[in-house]
Motif scaffolding. Sequence first.
Motif, PDB file in Angstrom:
ATOM      1  N   GLU A   1      12.395  39.618  11.916  1.00 24.73           N
ATOM      2  CA  GLU A   1      12.965  39.570  10.560  1.00 24.73           C
ATOM      3  C   GLU A   1      11.992  38.947   9.565  1.00 24.73           C
ATOM      4  O   GLU A   1      11.988  39.299   8.384  1.00 24.73           O
ATOM      5  CB  GLU A   1      14.281  38.786  10.581  1.00 24.73           C
ATOM      6  N   ARG A   2      11.170  38.024  10.020  1.00 30.15           N
ATOM      7  CA  ARG A   2      10.172  37.384   9.139  1.00 30.15           C
ATOM      8  C   ARG A   2       8.890  38.203   9.019  1.00 30.15           C
ATOM      9  O   ARG A   2       7.938  37.777   8.364  1.00 30.15           O
ATOM     10  CB  ARG A   2       9.831  35.989   9.675  1.00 30.15           C
ATOM     11  N   GLY A   3       8.854  39.367   9.656  1.00 31.94           N
ATOM     12  CA  GLY A   3       7.672  40.222   9.592  1.00 31.94           C
ATOM     13  C   GLY A   3       6.557  39.760  10.505  1.00 31.94           C
ATOM     14  O   GLY A   3       5.385  40.138  10.296  1.00 31.94           O
ATOM     15  N   GLU A   4       6.892  38.951  11.504  1.00 37.76           N
ATOM     16  CA  GLU A   4       5.882  38.443  12.444  1.00 37.76           C
ATOM     17  C   GLU A   4       5.885  39.269  13.727  1.00 37.76           C
ATOM     18  O   GLU A   4       6.768  40.104  13.946  1.00 37.76           O
ATOM     19  CB  GLU A   4       6.166  36.965  12.745  1.00 37.76           C
ATOM     20  N   GLN A   5       4.894  39.026  14.573  1.00 37.49           N
ATOM     21  CA  GLN A   5       4.744  39.820  15.797  1.00 37.49           C
ATOM     22  C   GLN A   5       4.986  38.977  17.037  1.00 37.49           C
ATOM     23  O   GLN A   5       4.880  37.751  17.006  1.00 37.49           O
ATOM     24  CB  GLN A   5       3.344  40.453  15.847  1.00 37.49           C
ATOM     25  N   VAL A   6       5.265  39.702  18.155  1.00 38.55           N
ATOM     26  CA  VAL A   6       5.643  39.052  19.411  1.00 38.55           C
ATOM     27  C   VAL A   6       4.835  39.657  20.559  1.00 38.55           C
ATOM     28  O   VAL A   6       4.600  40.869  20.588  1.00 38.55           O
ATOM     29  CB  VAL A   6       7.154  39.245  19.693  1.00 38.55           C
ATOM     30  N   ILE A   7       4.412  38.808  21.490  1.00 37.02           N
ATOM     31  CA  ILE A   7       3.793  39.262  22.741  1.00 37.02           C
ATOM     32  C   ILE A   7       4.680  38.818  23.895  1.00 37.02           C
ATOM     33  O   ILE A   7       5.093  37.657  23.964  1.00 37.02           O
ATOM     34  CB  ILE A   7       2.373  38.689  22.923  1.00 37.02           C
TER      35      ILE A   7
ATOM     36  N   VAL B   1      -2.005  32.922  27.774  1.00 37.38           N
ATOM     37  CA  VAL B   1      -1.100  33.762  27.001  1.00 37.38           C
ATOM     38  C   VAL B   1      -0.450  32.958  25.882  1.00 37.38           C
ATOM     39  O   VAL B   1      -0.194  33.481  24.783  1.00 37.38           O
ATOM     40  CB  VAL B   1      -0.047  34.435  27.912  1.00 37.38           C
ATOM     41  N   ALA B   2      -0.216  31.671  26.109  1.00 34.54           N
ATOM     42  CA  ALA B   2       0.332  30.814  25.055  1.00 34.54           C
ATOM     43  C   ALA B   2      -0.636  30.717  23.884  1.00 34.54           C
ATOM     44  O   ALA B   2      -0.220  30.603  22.720  1.00 34.54           O
ATOM     45  CB  ALA B   2       0.621  29.419  25.613  1.00 34.54           C
ATOM     46  N   GLY B   3      -1.928  30.775  24.196  1.00 36.68           N
ATOM     47  CA  GLY B   3      -2.943  30.679  23.144  1.00 36.68           C
ATOM     48  C   GLY B   3      -2.960  31.835  22.174  1.00 36.68           C
ATOM     49  O   GLY B   3      -3.632  31.784  21.137  1.00 36.68           O
ATOM     50  N   ARG B   4      -2.224  32.912  22.473  1.00 42.00           N
ATOM     51  CA  ARG B   4      -2.158  34.046  21.535  1.00 42.00           C
ATOM     52  C   ARG B   4      -1.222  33.738  20.371  1.00 42.00           C
ATOM     53  O   ARG B   4      -1.194  34.479  19.390  1.00 42.00           O
ATOM     54  CB  ARG B   4      -1.649  35.309  22.231  1.00 42.00           C
TER      55      ARG B   4
ATOM     56  N   ILE C   1       7.908  30.670  24.694  1.00 42.03           N
ATOM     57  CA  ILE C   1       9.124  30.481  25.473  1.00 42.03           C
ATOM     58  C   ILE C   1       8.850  30.931  26.905  1.00 42.03           C
ATOM     59  O   ILE C   1       8.473  32.084  27.149  1.00 42.03           O
ATOM     60  CB  ILE C   1      10.304  31.249  24.874  1.00 42.03           C
ATOM     61  N   ILE C   2       9.034  30.018  27.837  1.00 40.12           N
ATOM     62  CA  ILE C   2       8.796  30.300  29.248  1.00 40.12           C
ATOM     63  C   ILE C   2      10.141  30.375  29.959  1.00 40.12           C
ATOM     64  O   ILE C   2      10.889  29.394  29.985  1.00 40.12           O
ATOM     65  CB  ILE C   2       7.923  29.211  29.897  1.00 40.12           C
ATOM     66  N   GLN C   3      10.447  31.538  30.528  1.00 31.78           N
ATOM     67  CA  GLN C   3      11.685  31.709  31.276  1.00 31.78           C
ATOM     68  C   GLN C   3      11.458  31.282  32.724  1.00 31.78           C
ATOM     69  O   GLN C   3      10.539  31.777  33.390  1.00 31.78           O
ATOM     70  CB  GLN C   3      12.151  33.159  31.204  1.00 31.78           C
ATOM     71  N   THR C   4      12.315  30.381  33.226  1.00 29.05           N
ATOM     72  CA  THR C   4      12.124  29.856  34.570  1.00 29.05           C
ATOM     73  C   THR C   4      13.443  29.382  35.176  1.00 29.05           C
ATOM     74  O   THR C   4      14.356  28.972  34.445  1.00 29.05           O
ATOM     75  CB  THR C   4      11.116  28.681  34.556  1.00 29.05           C
TER      76      THR C   4
ATOM     77  N   GLY D   1       6.442  35.285  24.758  1.00 32.17           N
ATOM     78  CA  GLY D   1       7.449  35.086  25.788  1.00 32.17           C
ATOM     79  C   GLY D   1       6.871  35.353  27.160  1.00 32.17           C
ATOM     80  O   GLY D   1       6.227  36.391  27.381  1.00 32.17           O
ATOM     81  N   ILE D   2       7.043  34.410  28.082  1.00 34.91           N
ATOM     82  CA  ILE D   2       6.634  34.595  29.475  1.00 34.91           C
ATOM     83  C   ILE D   2       7.907  34.894  30.251  1.00 34.91           C
ATOM     84  O   ILE D   2       8.775  34.032  30.404  1.00 34.91           O
ATOM     85  CB  ILE D   2       5.908  33.349  30.009  1.00 34.91           C
TER      86      ILE D   2
END
Length: 805
Positions: free
Chosen positions: A492-498, A657-660, A671-674, A631-632
């Motif tokens: 919604e803010r026009g940002e991107q996600v990996i 991957v967090a460094g991206r 956000i790390i799912q565990t 997101g992991i």
Amino acid sequence: MLTYRIPENLVSQVSRGKRIVVPLGQNKLYTGIVRHVHQKSPMNYQPKFIDSVLDDFPVVIESQLLMWEWIASYYCCTIGEVMNAALPAGLKLTGETKFVIQDEFDEEGLSERELVIVHTIKSRGRITVNDAIDVLKLKNVLPVMKGLVEKGIIRSEEEIREKYKPKMVEMVTLGEAANSEQKLQEIFSSLEKRKAEKQSDALLLFLKLSDWDQGRRAEVEKSKLIKQQVQSSTFQAMVDKGIFSVYAKQIGRLSASHIAQEAVKALSSAQEKAREEISQHWETKDICLLHGVTSSGKTEIYVNLIQDAISHGKQVLFLLPEIALTTQIIHRIRRFFGKRVGVFHSGYSDNERTEVWQKVLSDMPGECDIILGARSALFLPFTRLGLVIVDEEHEQSYKQHDPAPRYHARDAALWLARKFSAKVLLGSATPSFESYWNATSGRYGLVSLTERYGNMELPEIVLSDLRHELKEKTMKNNFSSLLLGEMQGAIERGEQVILFQNRRGYSPLWKCESCGWIPTCTRCDVSLTYHKRALVLKCHYCGYSTPPVGACQQCGSQDMKMLGFGTEKIEEDLELFLPGVRVQRMDYDTTRTKSSYQRIIGDFESGTTSILVGTQMVTKGLDFDNVSLVGIMNADKMMNYPDFRSLERSFQIMMQVAGRAGRKNKRGKVIIQTYQPDHWIFGLIKHNDYLGLYEKEIAERRHYAYPPFTRLMNLTFKHKDEDVVYKAAMASAHELKPLLQDHILGPEPPYIPRINNYYLQHILVRLEKKLESEDLKHQLVQMIRKILTRDEFRQVKLSIDVDPV
């Protein structure tokens, strides 16, 4: 290596590093590289004469041959295996068996099929086996061909064919009738009188495109004239009159950089300090480790050091772990160095790689002074190597697994640099423990870059407790409510996600809910992965595939359930949960070609794609301005893998991957799912505490004698009979035990005990880090090879992996 005699007429042509054609067996010709020219004739056989010499100048130089020998010795393989890995396919020669008619023969008594083959060869001169299959419409023509050979009617002929062919284009220049200003004026006048407007327009177009100037040879590609509406008939008429002349010209396949060259940028104060420290370390040590957090600007330091190296007339080797990473880095490096940058990796065609090889070999100033590539780039024929940069030096991708040579590009690059007295810079935000131990023990220099460029904050690390989400029933397929909510906000803010999930495909497992049956590979002891787009169940080890099952093949139940998820499943779920949002996937299935990497990364950079789903490819040094969330999807699988390096690798992957996230002007979020939010490693990840992990893990490795305090050697025995391979491995272990004592583990079957119909047994050997260990290593290999010469073990295959990762 084999020994051959040199005929008198070829003595002056044969020298080290040239390719030659030699006979081997009956009517077989092979090619090889000349390693030594000597006067010692073999004692136990009469050497054959070489057939011909293929090169005027060596295609492989002495420094390369020395490196081949080192790799063969250190990694326990043959120099032929190294040569096969080192040479681009365009410089290798392939043998194609063709059949020709004998001078005299009698057709009487031949079968109908044999007559068809004979008459076909008569009309064509020669045919291949594939030609015979087409002519006879048979799958197996070998009995027919063999019968004709045995009757003396045809014979096989091994032809040598060179794969590399220079790229040629038709060029147009002015012919004899138009090679001066006076002649041109006369031609224009003649054309005007005859009202030959099309020819007059074609000549004007040529002069315009070629920027014609008397006294300088003007030329234009023929295709450019034709594209500008010059008709073929008009063009041919002008050739016939001598106005135009056509010739073939060899051109390079390598696209010249059209990017405007920029001056190398000034470094920030932190970067400049790191740059000075690197130079100071290089005064006493040739190798330096740059430990810089993600987004600290390591690439800018690399560029500065490259500029310094080429200004002193040196060549630079810039190694990267993944082809995907080269796509961005190529543009960044070429902005500063233009056509001086050459690219060499398997994503390029055979001919493109051959041209890079030849450019480096010719050592032309200003071209390919900087080589950027994956691990195979270290095999290029360098002559002035002054700097080696190994970016993301911790990456497993630098290690070649199959086939041999099973070398580590980082370690081989260190050997190569030492031969040239070149400087080496190893760079990583999460260095391998081996490299960090070498740095802290004084073997390497160590420079730390602890702040992000522009004082950007490190991303916020948030754990999503999947146990709680399941209990509260807030999970949506494989997404926690926390991750999905943050993704919606970012979009919604026009940002991107990996999103990172280290498993490709749709689902790794199908299971019958009634009886527990699971579809497995017929050739491997592993379940088949479902690929929904391709509609196949596929084995990721041997490539076997089969259509999806509609029902259980054991009990007939149609109650089949998919367990687990891959990148393809995530991509599909996002289309359901976030409709209208552009999602792309970057994994092995979607990046088979060079252009596919560029397209996916280009779309994400431009903002065309909002969410990028990927495997480890998305963790490796990619730089995107607008990524605010990472997101992991499943951290637990990495952490629980049965390997002594699993926590080191998990930390590296998650931090990378967090460094991206949050690259430019805003703090990012990860956000790390565990299912294990209380695991101690997450506390280190939250605080980017590499040293905390290193100190804990290095103490355990010292106690249990694992790298970096020892060297490992993994011996893999393979055979199609499970009992035979076990006995061979046991016999080998029994022979080695008195010599190695407690430094040998096994034999035991690996995690996947059968691959491609071969049963496997592993023996793990730990060697002390002493010079004598090299002799011991080769002694062990000889002992095992001797055991495998026994009649019952002759078909057992042995794979040796030195320094496995």
